[in-house]
Design a protein around this motif. Sequence first.
Motif, mmCIF file in Angstrom:
data_model
loop_
_atom_site.group_PDB
_atom_site.id
_atom_site.type_symbol
_atom_site.label_atom_id
_atom_site.label_comp_id
_atom_site.label_asym_id
_atom_site.label_seq_id
_atom_site.Cartn_x
_atom_site.Cartn_y
_atom_site.Cartn_z
ATOM 1 N N PHE A 73 0.833 -1.202 0.000
ATOM 2 C CA PHE A 73 0.000 0.000 0.000
ATOM 3 C C PHE A 73 0.871 1.256 0.000
ATOM 4 O O PHE A 73 0.665 2.167 -0.808
ATOM 5 C CB PHE A 73 -0.934 0.007 1.224
ATOM 6 N N PHE A 74 1.856 1.300 0.895
ATOM 7 C CA PHE A 74 2.722 2.481 0.941
ATOM 8 C C PHE A 74 3.605 2.569 -0.304
ATOM 9 O O PHE A 74 3.892 3.672 -0.789
ATOM 10 C CB PHE A 74 3.568 2.490 2.214
ATOM 11 N N GLY A 75 4.015 1.440 -0.835
ATOM 12 C CA GLY A 75 4.798 1.447 -2.068
ATOM 13 C C GLY A 75 4.012 2.019 -3.231
ATOM 14 O O GLY A 75 4.512 2.858 -3.975
ATOM 15 N N PHE A 76 2.761 1.581 -3.375
ATOM 16 C CA PHE A 76 1.931 2.127 -4.450
ATOM 17 C C PHE A 76 1.588 3.596 -4.195
ATOM 18 O O PHE A 76 1.438 4.371 -5.136
ATOM 19 C CB PHE A 76 0.653 1.299 -4.634
ATOM 20 N N LEU A 77 1.476 3.975 -2.942
ATOM 21 C CA LEU A 77 1.224 5.385 -2.615
ATOM 22 C C LEU A 77 2.386 6.256 -3.069
ATOM 23 O O LEU A 77 2.186 7.356 -3.603
ATOM 24 C CB LEU A 77 1.009 5.542 -1.104
ATOM 25 N N PHE A 78 3.603 5.754 -2.929
ATOM 26 C CA PHE A 78 4.781 6.529 -3.334
ATOM 27 C C PHE A 78 4.998 6.533 -4.839
ATOM 28 O O PHE A 78 5.904 7.194 -5.326
ATOM 29 C CB PHE A 78 6.037 6.021 -2.622
ATOM 30 N N PHE A 79 4.197 5.799 -5.592
ATOM 31 C CA PHE A 79 4.275 5.879 -7.046
ATOM 32 C C PHE A 79 3.684 7.183 -7.572
ATOM 33 O O PHE A 79 4.017 7.608 -8.668
ATOM 34 C CB PHE A 79 3.550 4.711 -7.708
ATOM 35 N N PHE A 80 2.792 7.796 -6.807
ATOM 36 C CA PHE A 80 2.198 9.054 -7.240
ATOM 37 C C PHE A 80 3.210 10.181 -7.081
ATOM 38 O O PHE A 80 4.068 10.155 -6.204
ATOM 39 C CB PHE A 80 0.925 9.347 -6.450
ATOM 40 N N SER A 81 3.101 11.171 -7.921
ATOM 41 C CA SER A 81 4.130 12.203 -8.049
ATOM 42 C C SER A 81 4.351 13.009 -6.768
ATOM 43 O O SER A 81 5.493 13.226 -6.370
ATOM 44 C CB SER A 81 3.731 13.151 -9.177
#
Length: 166
Positions: free
Chosen positions: A111-119
Amino acid sequence: MIDIRVLMRLFDVYFSGKLLFLLLLYSLIPLGEVALFLYLGDLVGLFLILSISAFISLTGFIVAYRKLKRIIGIIKKEILEGDYPQNNFEKLAGLFLAALLIITPGFVTDFFGFLFFFSLPQGLVGRSLIRKRDLPLKELYEYLKLWLNYVKDWFFSKPRIKGAKK
């Protein structure tokens, strides 16, 4: 090659204590993930949970690799144009953290990994990582500029083999 300053800091008791404390905190994440896997495994089946986690991690890895290639390409282009890519260096640092979290098995880290994909979160996290570590990005920029110009000149220069045609 490891900088001597990094090795010297390992002999600082305060720094070594902070490093061990961070490793202890990081070890709590897999324990929580195992507990979550066991709980969800009882509800819907352990193999289903494991396969969902593996699929999410693989998908995240592929997305991270594509974004990494894109950002590195943009950084190279900006360096060749003579621009300093501060913003993209920050995004690259945030993307590396996102990829590390995605590769770590578990739903919370994914979840946090995918959150950090956003700019926006990627830039904020990358900026804090760069400032906290005091990375010598200006020096890296100068080395990359020299290297990229050398590679560009070598690649587009005349053939160096005698008798080879252009």
